[in-house]
Each structure stands twice: as C-alpha cells, then as structure tokens.
Enzyme design. Structure first.
Site, PDB file in Angstrom:
ATOM      1  N   GLU A  29     109.308  -3.226   1.448  1.00 51.70           N
ATOM      2  CA  GLU A  29     108.065  -3.352   0.693  1.00 51.70           C
ATOM      3  C   GLU A  29     108.070  -4.429  -0.396  1.00 51.70           C
ATOM      4  O   GLU A  29     107.063  -5.120  -0.578  1.00 51.70           O
ATOM      5  CB  GLU A  29     107.723  -1.995   0.058  1.00 51.70           C
ATOM      6  CG  GLU A  29     107.335  -0.953   1.073  1.00 51.70           C
ATOM      7  CD  GLU A  29     107.235   0.429   0.442  1.00 51.70           C
ATOM      8  OE1 GLU A  29     106.142   1.005   0.477  1.00 51.70           O
ATOM      9  OE2 GLU A  29     108.258   0.925  -0.075  1.00 51.70           O
TER      10      GLU A  29
ATOM     11  N   ARG B 164     102.370   6.136  -7.672  1.00 52.56           N
ATOM     12  CA  ARG B 164     103.196   4.923  -7.630  1.00 52.56           C
ATOM     13  C   ARG B 164     102.462   3.732  -8.245  1.00 52.56           C
ATOM     14  O   ARG B 164     103.089   2.863  -8.853  1.00 52.56           O
ATOM     15  CB  ARG B 164     103.643   4.594  -6.201  1.00 52.56           C
ATOM     16  CG  ARG B 164     104.696   3.499  -6.139  1.00 52.56           C
ATOM     17  CD  ARG B 164     105.273   3.306  -4.771  1.00 52.56           C
ATOM     18  NE  ARG B 164     106.401   4.150  -4.470  1.00 52.56           N
ATOM     19  CZ  ARG B 164     107.674   3.815  -4.686  1.00 52.56           C
ATOM     20  NH1 ARG B 164     107.972   2.663  -5.265  1.00 52.56           N
ATOM     21  NH2 ARG B 164     108.634   4.639  -4.355  1.00 52.56           N
TER      22      ARG B 164
ATOM     23  N   GLU C 241     102.376   6.565   9.094  1.00 56.95           N
ATOM     24  CA  GLU C 241     103.120   7.603   8.386  1.00 56.95           C
ATOM     25  C   GLU C 241     102.421   8.949   8.504  1.00 56.95           C
ATOM     26  O   GLU C 241     103.042   9.971   8.731  1.00 56.95           O
ATOM     27  CB  GLU C 241     103.287   7.221   6.911  1.00 56.95           C
ATOM     28  CG  GLU C 241     104.129   8.222   6.132  1.00 56.95           C
ATOM     29  CD  GLU C 241     104.467   7.755   4.733  1.00 56.95           C
ATOM     30  OE1 GLU C 241     104.966   8.579   3.944  1.00 56.95           O
ATOM     31  OE2 GLU C 241     104.248   6.566   4.410  1.00 56.95           O
TER      32      GLU C 241
ATOM     33  N   GLN D 122     105.678   6.976  12.226  1.00 58.09           N
ATOM     34  CA  GLN D 122     106.772   6.725  11.292  1.00 58.09           C
ATOM     35  C   GLN D 122     107.389   8.023  10.795  1.00 58.09           C
ATOM     36  O   GLN D 122     108.385   7.985  10.077  1.00 58.09           O
ATOM     37  CB  GLN D 122     106.259   5.917  10.093  1.00 58.09           C
ATOM     38  CG  GLN D 122     105.782   4.523  10.433  1.00 58.09           C
ATOM     39  CD  GLN D 122     105.114   3.830   9.260  1.00 58.09           C
ATOM     40  OE1 GLN D 122     103.986   3.386   9.367  1.00 58.09           O
ATOM     41  NE2 GLN D 122     105.801   3.719   8.137  1.00 58.09           N
TER      42      GLN D 122
ATOM     43  N   PHE E 244     103.666  -0.451   9.066  1.00 54.57           N
ATOM     44  CA  PHE E 244     103.238  -0.854   7.724  1.00 54.57           C
ATOM     45  C   PHE E 244     102.708   0.309   6.889  1.00 54.57           C
ATOM     46  O   PHE E 244     101.958   0.100   5.940  1.00 54.57           O
ATOM     47  CB  PHE E 244     102.177  -1.960   7.786  1.00 54.57           C
ATOM     48  CG  PHE E 244     102.556  -3.123   8.649  1.00 54.57           C
ATOM     49  CD1 PHE E 244     103.658  -3.904   8.353  1.00 54.57           C
ATOM     50  CD2 PHE E 244     101.814  -3.438   9.779  1.00 54.57           C
ATOM     51  CE1 PHE E 244     104.011  -4.979   9.155  1.00 54.57           C
ATOM     52  CE2 PHE E 244     102.169  -4.510  10.582  1.00 54.57           C
ATOM     53  CZ  PHE E 244     103.270  -5.285  10.276  1.00 54.57           C
TER      54      PHE E 244
ATOM     55  N   PHE F 184     102.625   1.075  -1.077  1.00 58.01           N
ATOM     56  CA  PHE F 184     102.238   2.449  -1.404  1.00 58.01           C
ATOM     57  C   PHE F 184     101.692   2.592  -2.832  1.00 58.01           C
ATOM     58  O   PHE F 184     102.121   3.425  -3.605  1.00 58.01           O
ATOM     59  CB  PHE F 184     103.471   3.341  -1.216  1.00 58.01           C
ATOM     60  CG  PHE F 184     103.169   4.799  -0.966  1.00 58.01           C
ATOM     61  CD1 PHE F 184     102.754   5.228   0.272  1.00 58.01           C
ATOM     62  CD2 PHE F 184     103.334   5.742  -1.963  1.00 58.01           C
ATOM     63  CE1 PHE F 184     102.496   6.576   0.510  1.00 58.01           C
ATOM     64  CE2 PHE F 184     103.072   7.095  -1.738  1.00 58.01           C
ATOM     65  CZ  PHE F 184     102.654   7.513  -0.505  1.00 58.01           C
TER      66      PHE F 184
END
Length: 747
Positions: free
Chosen positions: A700, A272, A194, A159, A190, A306
């Site tokens: 998300e 987050r 990343e 990603q 998903f 996240f």
C-alpha cells in the site's frame, strides 16, 4: 437490479423470469431457506433486497440458468413495483439528515487545539474534496460453488477466504468445517475483493443448495462497477495554526466520508484515515473529527491504503496551502515539521538541524517530545530526514525547481509544476486480532517441498516471496519448492490478504514451519552421525553434518527411514500491538514504512490537459525480499495513486445512478500516462522491527507517493497567478481550468 436509489419494494413478479428459456430457478429474498447476509461487519447487507431499496442497482432476485447469457436475458423480465423515496446521495445530504453509522462523529484530541489556534501567529483554513476510485481489477468478481454430501466447496476470487467460508456457512446453516474455500489466484484485487466477493460466493452457494448442481457466477464489467464498492470519497475541512517560521502549532481537521448504504469496512477505513491525518509531521495540539456517513449509493469498501491516502492527502494539502499563504518553500515547510529522528540519530546523525539540499531546517526545541503521534504511539524509526536529503539530491530538485520558475516566466500557456511529498504509513491491521497467520509445509520423500499459507495471490508476488522464505530456511533451490492454492481446508482462520501484511504475516508463519522441520531433521541427522544438532546446517541443496556433507535428498530419505515427521504447521502473531479505537490511543502498528517522491508535470492552461513529465521515488522496503517485485509494486502503486487524483472520476447523477460505469466513461491511467522519466530507488536499510528477513511491507505505501503528482499540478496552477488555486481532487482538466481561473482571481 433496483432502478431507484431509495424506496420500498411493494411487489416482485418473477413468473416471466422462471418461464424464460434456459432458466432453472429464480429466487427472491422470500424464497431463501435462511436469511443470507454478505456483510463483513454489522450484518446489514442482505444478499437480496428484503423490502427496503438502498441504492440504485441493488439486487432484487437471483436467476439460476444454464448459461450466463440466458440468465442475463431472463433477468430483464422481472417486474418490480417500488415506491420511490428521495435518496440521500451526498456528504452534505447525509450531514443534514443525520445519516451515520455511529451515533456521532468519532473525535480524537491531544492538547488544547482551540486555544493554540487562537494564539497562533499564522492561521490557514481550507477544504478539499477527494473523489472515490474504482478498483478496476482485470478479472472481475467471480465464484463457483460445488455441493457435495452436505458440504459446499467454493472457488472464489477473494482476498479473504475465511470470511467467504464464514458467510457461506451462515447462509446455508452449516458449520464452517463443512464449507471449503479455495483460491488459486486472482486477476487483481486492490482491496476490492476483501469483502465484495462475499455476495457472489453466497449467491452461488445458495443456488447450488437449491438446485443440487454446481453453480458459478461472474459480473460483467458494467455490473461489477454498478454493484461493488469503491474507495471512499471524502470532504476534509482543516484549520491550522503556525508560528512565523512555519512550524505547526495546532490543527483541527474534520474528515467526512461517504460510506454508502451499508457499513462494510467503513468504520475501520475511517479510523485509518484519522490515524494518517498527521502523515510525517508532529502536531503538538490536534483534534481529528471523523463523520462516517450513510448514503443511498454503492457501499464503499477497502481500497489500497484503506483510508490512509485520504487522511494523508488532507495533511499534504494543508501544508501546501500554508506554504503558498506564508510564502515559504513547500519542501522546507514540510521538513521543519517532520517527526524527530530516532534517538541515536539525533545524537550522532544529521538530525533536524542539518543542511539538506541547500535548505536549512531550524532545530526542533525538544526533539524527545516530537516523536509521539496524535494517538499516543512513539515513532522510533523515523528516517525521512535522511531519505529526503538523498532524494532531493538524486532528483536534482533545487536546480529543476528554478528551471520550472524560468519556464513559467517565459511560457504563457503551458505551465510546469514540481512537488515533493513524503509517506509515513503504519503497517498492521488496526483490528488487532487479524494480525495472525498460519502455514502448512510438507517435505516429500524425494526432497520436494509443498507449502500452503493463508495469504492470497493477486499479482503482487506474495507466493514468490513466501516460496523464497521456505527455500532459504530449508537451504534448497527455489525449484524444489511448490506452493498450492490457498485453501481453508489446509490452513484455517486466515486473515485477509490486506493491510500490506501478506508477506509479513505469512512469511513469518512459513518460516516458523520450516524451522520446525529443520530442527527435527537436524536432531535425527546429528544422532545418526554422532554429533550435535548445532553442527547440522542446510544450504545450497546440501546438508552439512559435522564434517560430512550429504545432499538434501539423502538427508530427507534418512529422516523418512528414521520415522521423522516431515510435515509441520507454522503460526505467527504480530507482537507489541495495543489499540483502543474509541479513545484513539495505543500502538496500532508494528512499524512504519517510509517513502518520498518528487514529481514534475505540465498543464495546458487553455484546455486543462496535463502530463506527468518525471517522477523520482525513493522508497523504504527494509531489507527487500525481492527487489524486482518491490520495484514493480512501487511503480504500480504510484501510477494507481496518481490515477486516483487525476484521471479517475466517479460521477453519480441526481437519482443516484453511477454514470461512469465502463472504460468508456471511467478513465484509468493508460501506459502513456506513466511518467516519461520514472526513476525508482530502494532505501537500503533493514527494518528495525523483527519482520521476516527484516523486510518491510510494500503493497500500500507506494500508492500515496502519487500525491506528489497532485501537488505538482496544484503548483502548476499556482504559477498562473498570485491567488491560491484551491485545486480539488481528482484534478481533471475541468478542475485544473477552474483552479487556473482562481489563481488568476477570475473565479
């Protein structure tokens, strides 16, 4: 791979590996020309064990062979001597040992929560444990490296192509310009690709450099699950004070996250989680404490949402607990604590004092102050008052809730539950510099268009949306626009396709490039036809110049003959962002996306088995770029979120071995696990923020709609007796049975 979770690597014998059939080479950490690190953050993830064993399954050496099978067979022949040490595996272990990724907990505070709690008429305390989640993308991690004239070309299932480019360049001692990373598409991501794709890309590049031959690598499913990171599992402790009418006065919440052996993206994930600890509710006095804990387990990583889902579930659990303890309707309690509506809505719309679905919310005393989050950002676009009213009506919530009560009164074994939950999710990377994107668009002489941007396609429909943007801006049919693989050689310095920002960022960048092309063409065509550029329009495959209409192809040919550049780059940087993560103050998000869901379930109180009977969803996509794609994302997000909180359980034994490392032991939702009735509608309202076509991100936020399924299961358990069932996540049959016993006062 290491067979223990913690220890010191004393010796490593690879002689039998190197002599095995089909083996070209075998490399340990000491054989690497340069240190190879795969971390996206703190440089704490060596590609191969450098002496300290950090988790069970950690790679010890790299086998380069003629086939995948030969490499796997040879890898079994390695002999490692490891001095085993007692591993730190749980949140409690890490807290006791003081194993952290920061010196102490991160703490954000507003007001005086201790004094407000002490003075609160009603107090609610509790704890919820929230399990992790395996990404279970259909295509596993994979990479291919091709060496060429001092350069390296990498094809990666990632990603984040630019991060792979950076890590490969660092491992090989090359400039980033000497490494090209290409991503055609992924079979799912998903968040699991990343940062986790770095290891395979670096391994392939190191092997290709050592052998001078192309090298590829893929993980088998069991290796993938043993090696790669998961969603962070959390323990959330809460203490909240309410007035007699159910308004939140103060809250102290402590989030303890198991991050695994390396930092990876854990600091940002935990930030987050703190940012979404309020979800959709105004809290006058609040303290949010976050422990980022290091353990001898796989390094937890990005996963859809996240950290937001964990923070949000903590808030929703707190409110459900409060509603049960205070004898209030759970939906009404939530609505009494919503953020204030936008100022113009407060003046002219229903506001917080209106009647919704037969329930009445007392008006907020000072709504102008009830729009500020714990981190100091004003919520100017809050639309959940209207959305909630609409969903409660369309789902027939009031009647069905009464029907559930009647069912439960008549049925001693099967119990039903119904629950509502809202979503307020911030859109933007919280690392501000990542909120940027580039694009490259070519128009060829025959009128065909090809474009490239920095986003990656993983089944979410990003390429389709971006192609639609280009076709719309140039006024050509979609069939005339083709998109190429994401390529760091075409668009540099890309951000990850993450944070639900793919269409927002890349759509704007492509739009900017197309606008440049259109303006160039308009100036030339206007001069040819003796009119003004403002009189040139592009639509439906035709170009109108003053009073004349010509085909798009004729317009392009005229511009080519007039030596007009038909290639352009585009760039976009999200405006109005300012964030200090240490102080926990600023404006980390460009806007919020909203949604709400009502879910009905049934449980078997003898076995703990359960089923989702119906889900009704109303979700805010702004002015949708593609409703079909957005509805698909909402469906998939809800099911994935419900799976996280019901069937998907990660289990480690007391030695740190992951026991749920295959589909036989780790249960993702199957087709039959989707709700029998699945009603999804889009909220028809354009984004207040200046996004591409006033759309909103949709990747998300829908996952958190699945929280309503967990709350509905808790509601069903509560129907079994007068006590708080204290259901934990994931709500497996075993945990449901335990909650039923607690509701009955049996345990």
């Amino acid at each position: 791979m290491a067979g223990v979770a913690r220890g010191r690597l004393l010796s490593l014998d690879l002689s039998a590996v190197r002599a095995a059939p089909g083996v070209v080479a075998a490399l340990a950490s000491s054989d690497l020309r340069r240190p190879a690190d795969t971390s996206p953050s703190l440089h704490d993830e060596p590609l191969l064990c450098d002496g300290r064993v950090q988790f069970l399954g950690q790679p010890l050496f790299l086998v380069i062979a003629e086939s995948h099978r030969a490499a796997r067979r040879a890898a079994r022949l390695g002999r490692a001597e490891i001095a085993e040490e007692t591993p730190v595996l749980t949140i409690e272990d890490a807290l006791r040992e003081g194993w952290r990724f920061e010196e102490g907990p991160r703490i954000w505070t507003r007001g005086d929560p201790d004094a407000a709690l002490a003075a609160a008429p009603r107090r609610v305390r509790g704890q919820i444990r929230i399990g992790g989640q395996e990404h279970f993308y259909l295509e596993g991690q994979a990479a291919l490296a091709i060496p060429s004239e001092g350069q390296m070309e990498v094809h990666s299932s990632t990603q984040h192509p630019s991060e792979v480019q950076h890590k490969v360049a660092e491992a090989l001692g090359l400039a980033m310009s000497d490494v090209r990373v290409v991503v055609r598409r992924m079979g799912g991501g998903f968040g699991g690709k990343e940062s986790q794709a770095n290891a395979l890309a670096v391994a392939c590049a190191v092997a290709a450099e050592a052998t001078g031959r192309p090298c590829r690598m893929r993980y088998d499913r069991d290796d993938d699950m043993m090696l790669t990171g998961k969603r962070h599992d959390f323990r959330i402790d809460y203490d909240a004070g309410f007035d007699e009418e159910g308004r939140l006065l103060a809250m102290v919440v402590t989030q303890s996250a198991r991050c695994g052996w390396s930092a990876d993206l854990s600091l940002a994930v935990c930030d987050r989680a703190m940012l979404h600890a309020d979800n959709a509710y105004f809290i006058p006095h609040v303290r949010i404490v976050s422990h980022r804990l290091r353990t001898n387990t796989q390094s937890a990583t990005a996963f859809r949402g996240f950290g937001g889902p964990q923070g949000m579930l903590g808030m929703e659990r707190l409110l459900d607990h409060a509603a049960h303890q205070m004898g209030l309707d759970p939906v009404e309690l939530r609505r009494r604590n919503f953020y204030a509506p936008p100022r113009e809505a407060a003046r002219s719309g229903p506001g917080t004092g209106a009647r919704f679905g037969g329930l009445h919310s007392p008006p907020l005393s000072r709504p102008e102050e009830n729009r500020t989050t714990p981190y100091g950002m004003e919520v100017t676009d809050f639309i959940l008052h209207e959305m909630t009213e609409a969903l409660l009506a369309s789902s027939d919530h009031a009647r069905r809730r009464e029907a559930v009560r009647e069912w439960n009164a008549r049925h001693p074994v099967l119990k039903r539950g119904i629950a509502y939950s809202p979503v307020k999710f911030g859109i933007s990377f919280t690392l501000t510099h990542l909120n940027q994107a580039g694009a490259l668009v070519h128009v060829y002489r025959d009128g065909s268009v090809i474009l490239n941007h920095g986003g990656t396609e993983m089944g979410q429909g990003l390429h389709r949306k971006v192609t639609q943007v280009a076709a719309s801006r140039l006024g050509v049919p979609l069939s005339r626009v083709r998109i190429t693989a994401t390529d760091t050689g075409k668009v540099p310095n890309t951000s990850a396709t993450a944070a639900s920002s793919g269409a927002d960022l890349n759509g704007m960048a492509v739009g900017a490039a197309c606008d440049t092309l259109r303006e160039r063409m308009a100036r030339h065509l206007a001069a040819l036809h003796q009119t003004e550029p403002e009189q040139v329009t592009f639509a439906d495959g035709m170009v109108t110049v003053g009073r004349e209409r010509i085909t798009w192809e004729a317009a392009v040919e005229a511009c080519y003959l007039g030596r007009v550049s038909l290639s352009a780059t585009g760039f976009y940087a999200t405006p109005d962002l300012e964030w200090d993560r240490i102080r926990g103050q600023g404006r980390p998000f460009y806007y919020f996306a909203y949604g709400c869901a009502v879910t009905e379930v049934v449980i078997d109180t003898l076995t703990g088995e359960n089923r989702i009977l119906r889900a009704d969803i109303l979700h805010d996509c702004g002015r949708s770029l593609n409703p079909a794609l957005d509805i698909g994302q909402i469906e998939g997000g809800y099911v994935q979120g419900a799976g996280w909180l019901t069937t998907e359980e990660l289990v480690w034994d007391d030695r740190g071995r992951l026991r749920t490392h295959a589909p036989s032991t780790y249960k993702i939702p199957a087709f039959a696990d989707r709700p029998a009735q699945f009603n999804i509608a889009l909220w028809n309202s354009e984004n207040r923020a200046a996004t591409i076509h006033r759309s909103k991100a949709v990747g998300e936020p829908p996952l958190m709609l699945g929280i309503s399924a967990f709350l509905a299961l808790s509601d069903a358990c509560a129907a079994c007796g007068p006590h708080w069932p204290d259901l934990q996540a994931p709500a497996t049959p075993e945990r449901i049975l335990a909650a039923v016993r607690r509701a009955r006062g049996e345990g």
